[in-house]
Motif scaffolding. Structure first.
Motif, mmCIF file in Angstrom:
data_model
loop_
_atom_site.group_PDB
_atom_site.id
_atom_site.type_symbol
_atom_site.label_atom_id
_atom_site.label_comp_id
_atom_site.label_asym_id
_atom_site.label_seq_id
_atom_site.Cartn_x
_atom_site.Cartn_y
_atom_site.Cartn_z
ATOM 1 N N ILE A 10 0.857 -1.192 0.000
ATOM 2 C CA ILE A 10 0.000 0.000 0.000
ATOM 3 C C ILE A 10 0.890 1.239 0.000
ATOM 4 C CG2 ILE A 10 -1.834 1.255 1.175
ATOM 5 C CD1 ILE A 10 -2.766 -1.363 2.402
ATOM 6 N N PRO A 11 1.021 1.890 -1.163
ATOM 7 C CA PRO A 11 1.799 3.136 -1.223
ATOM 8 C C PRO A 11 1.084 4.262 -0.467
ATOM 9 C CG PRO A 11 1.485 2.186 -3.411
ATOM 10 C CD PRO A 11 0.559 1.471 -2.481
ATOM 11 N N ASN A 62 0.346 7.414 5.438
ATOM 12 C CA ASN A 62 -0.268 6.379 4.614
ATOM 13 C C ASN A 62 -1.666 6.142 5.167
ATOM 14 O OD1 ASN A 62 -1.086 4.025 3.299
ATOM 15 N ND2 ASN A 62 1.041 3.399 2.981
ATOM 16 N N LEU A 63 -2.612 6.917 4.665
ATOM 17 C CA LEU A 63 -3.981 6.878 5.177
ATOM 18 C C LEU A 63 -4.662 5.539 4.922
ATOM 19 C CD1 LEU A 63 -5.080 10.476 4.108
ATOM 20 C CD2 LEU A 63 -4.239 9.705 6.340
ATOM 21 N N ARG A 64 -4.393 4.932 3.759
ATOM 22 C CA ARG A 64 -5.033 3.645 3.452
ATOM 23 C C ARG A 64 -4.495 2.534 4.347
ATOM 24 N NH1 ARG A 64 -4.316 3.761 -2.999
ATOM 25 N NH2 ARG A 64 -2.204 4.203 -2.269
ATOM 26 N N ALA A 65 -3.189 2.490 4.549
ATOM 27 C CA ALA A 65 -2.612 1.463 5.426
ATOM 28 C C ALA A 65 -3.100 1.666 6.858
ATOM 29 C CB ALA A 65 -1.089 1.498 5.365
ATOM 30 N N ALA A 66 -3.160 2.915 7.307
ATOM 31 C CA ALA A 66 -3.645 3.204 8.662
ATOM 32 C C ALA A 66 -5.095 2.771 8.813
ATOM 33 C CB ALA A 66 -3.500 4.691 8.972
ATOM 34 N N GLY A 73 -7.986 -3.657 14.142
ATOM 35 C CA GLY A 73 -7.820 -3.489 15.575
ATOM 36 C C GLY A 73 -6.501 -2.901 16.022
ATOM 37 N N LEU A 74 -5.787 -2.259 15.117
ATOM 38 C CA LEU A 74 -4.488 -1.692 15.452
ATOM 39 C C LEU A 74 -4.472 -0.221 15.059
ATOM 40 C CD1 LEU A 74 -1.685 -2.587 16.501
ATOM 41 C CD2 LEU A 74 -1.058 -3.054 14.141
ATOM 42 N N ASP A 75 -4.499 0.686 16.045
ATOM 43 C CA ASP A 75 -4.562 2.120 15.775
ATOM 44 C C ASP A 75 -3.156 2.713 15.751
ATOM 45 O OD1 ASP A 75 -5.180 4.763 15.498
ATOM 46 O OD2 ASP A 75 -5.947 5.019 17.527
ATOM 47 N N LEU A 76 -2.594 2.839 14.551
ATOM 48 C CA LEU A 76 -1.248 3.385 14.381
ATOM 49 C C LEU A 76 -1.232 4.469 13.308
ATOM 50 C CD1 LEU A 76 0.832 0.093 14.545
ATOM 51 C CD2 LEU A 76 0.647 1.836 16.290
ATOM 52 N N ALA A 77 -2.249 5.287 13.294
ATOM 53 C CA ALA A 77 -2.386 6.292 12.243
ATOM 54 C C ALA A 77 -1.156 7.187 12.124
ATOM 55 C CB ALA A 77 -3.633 7.131 12.480
ATOM 56 N N GLY A 78 -0.563 7.595 13.232
ATOM 57 C CA GLY A 78 0.593 8.484 13.173
ATOM 58 C C GLY A 78 1.866 7.798 12.739
ATOM 59 N N THR A 83 5.412 3.860 2.201
ATOM 60 C CA THR A 83 4.848 2.606 1.701
ATOM 61 C C THR A 83 4.780 1.571 2.814
ATOM 62 O OG1 THR A 83 5.676 3.032 -0.519
ATOM 63 C CG2 THR A 83 5.197 0.736 0.035
ATOM 64 N N ALA A 84 3.658 0.857 2.858
ATOM 65 C CA ALA A 84 3.461 -0.215 3.831
ATOM 66 C C ALA A 84 3.439 -1.544 3.083
ATOM 67 C CB ALA A 84 2.149 -0.024 4.584
ATOM 68 N N VAL A 85 4.180 -2.523 3.599
ATOM 69 C CA VAL A 85 4.243 -3.847 2.987
ATOM 70 C C VAL A 85 3.713 -4.857 4.000
ATOM 71 C CG1 VAL A 85 5.737 -5.610 1.955
ATOM 72 C CG2 VAL A 85 6.256 -3.176 1.624
ATOM 73 N N PHE A 86 2.622 -5.521 3.647
ATOM 74 C CA PHE A 86 2.006 -6.512 4.523
ATOM 75 C C PHE A 86 2.381 -7.912 4.053
ATOM 76 C CE2 PHE A 86 -0.615 -2.795 4.983
ATOM 77 C CZ PHE A 86 -1.071 -2.818 6.288
ATOM 78 N N LEU A 87 2.878 -8.705 4.976
ATOM 79 C CA LEU A 87 3.175 -10.115 4.734
ATOM 80 C C LEU A 87 2.499 -10.930 5.826
ATOM 81 C CD1 LEU A 87 6.986 -10.056 3.842
ATOM 82 C CD2 LEU A 87 5.124 -10.735 2.330
ATOM 83 N N GLY A 88 2.444 -12.224 5.608
ATOM 84 C CA GLY A 88 1.939 -13.105 6.647
ATOM 85 C C GLY A 88 3.022 -13.403 7.662
ATOM 86 N N ARG A 89 2.596 -13.947 8.780
ATOM 87 C CA ARG A 89 3.536 -14.340 9.822
ATOM 88 C C ARG A 89 3.563 -15.855 9.870
ATOM 89 N NH1 ARG A 89 2.653 -13.151 16.079
ATOM 90 N NH2 ARG A 89 1.575 -15.111 15.894
ATOM 91 N N GLY A 90 4.725 -16.401 9.522
ATOM 92 C CA GLY A 90 4.875 -17.845 9.482
ATOM 93 C C GLY A 90 5.452 -18.394 10.774
ATOM 94 N N ASP A 91 5.802 -19.653 10.733
ATOM 95 C CA ASP A 91 6.410 -20.321 11.877
ATOM 96 C C ASP A 91 7.748 -19.684 12.217
ATOM 97 O OD1 ASP A 91 4.292 -22.090 11.970
ATOM 98 O OD2 ASP A 91 5.282 -23.558 10.680
#
Length: 116
Positions: A10-11, A62-66, A73-78, A83-91
């Motif tokens: 998400i840019p 990054n308003l869209r990522a926020a 459930g995670l309020d980190l607007a500031g 750019t935000a890069v979302f990945l999964g969390r593996g073992d």
């Protein structure tokens, strides 16, 4: 060991589209995507990688990522800057594909179809 993972990117610029693409795991590819040193925040089955100096360097919010993080459930607007890069969390803290539920939620929130 896998060589690529599916990431939700998400840019911060609203003119740039949200996208899903394959990324190589590791520090350098993630630094390249966020434009500098990285910090990560983990929530449930996903992790978001951001530029560690985003606030200090006054990167654009990054308003869209926020909004997506807030919806999860995670309020980190500031903190959501650049750019935000979302990945999964593996073992064992390893990267994994971005969860399908997160990608589908982004599609719904931003009225777009995302395909890898």
């Amino acid at each position: 060991m896998r060589t690529t993972y599916t990431a939700l990117i998400i840019p911060s610029r609203l003119a740039e589209p949200i996208r899903v693409e394959s990324v190589e795991p590791g520090l350098r590819p993630l630094q390249s995507l966020v434009g500098g040193d990285i910090e990560d925040i983990t929530r449930g089955d996903w992790r978001v990688f951001l530029n560690a100096e985003g606030v200090a360097n006054n990167l654009p919010r990054n308003l869209r990522a926020a909004q997506l993080m807030d919806d999860c459930g995670l309020d980190l607007a500031g903190v959501a800057r650049g750019t935000a890069v979302f990945l999964g969390r593996g073992d064992y803290g390893q990267e994994a594909d971005a969860p399908g539920t997160l990608i589908r939620r982004a599609e719904q929130m931003f009225d777009t179809r995302l395909v890898a």
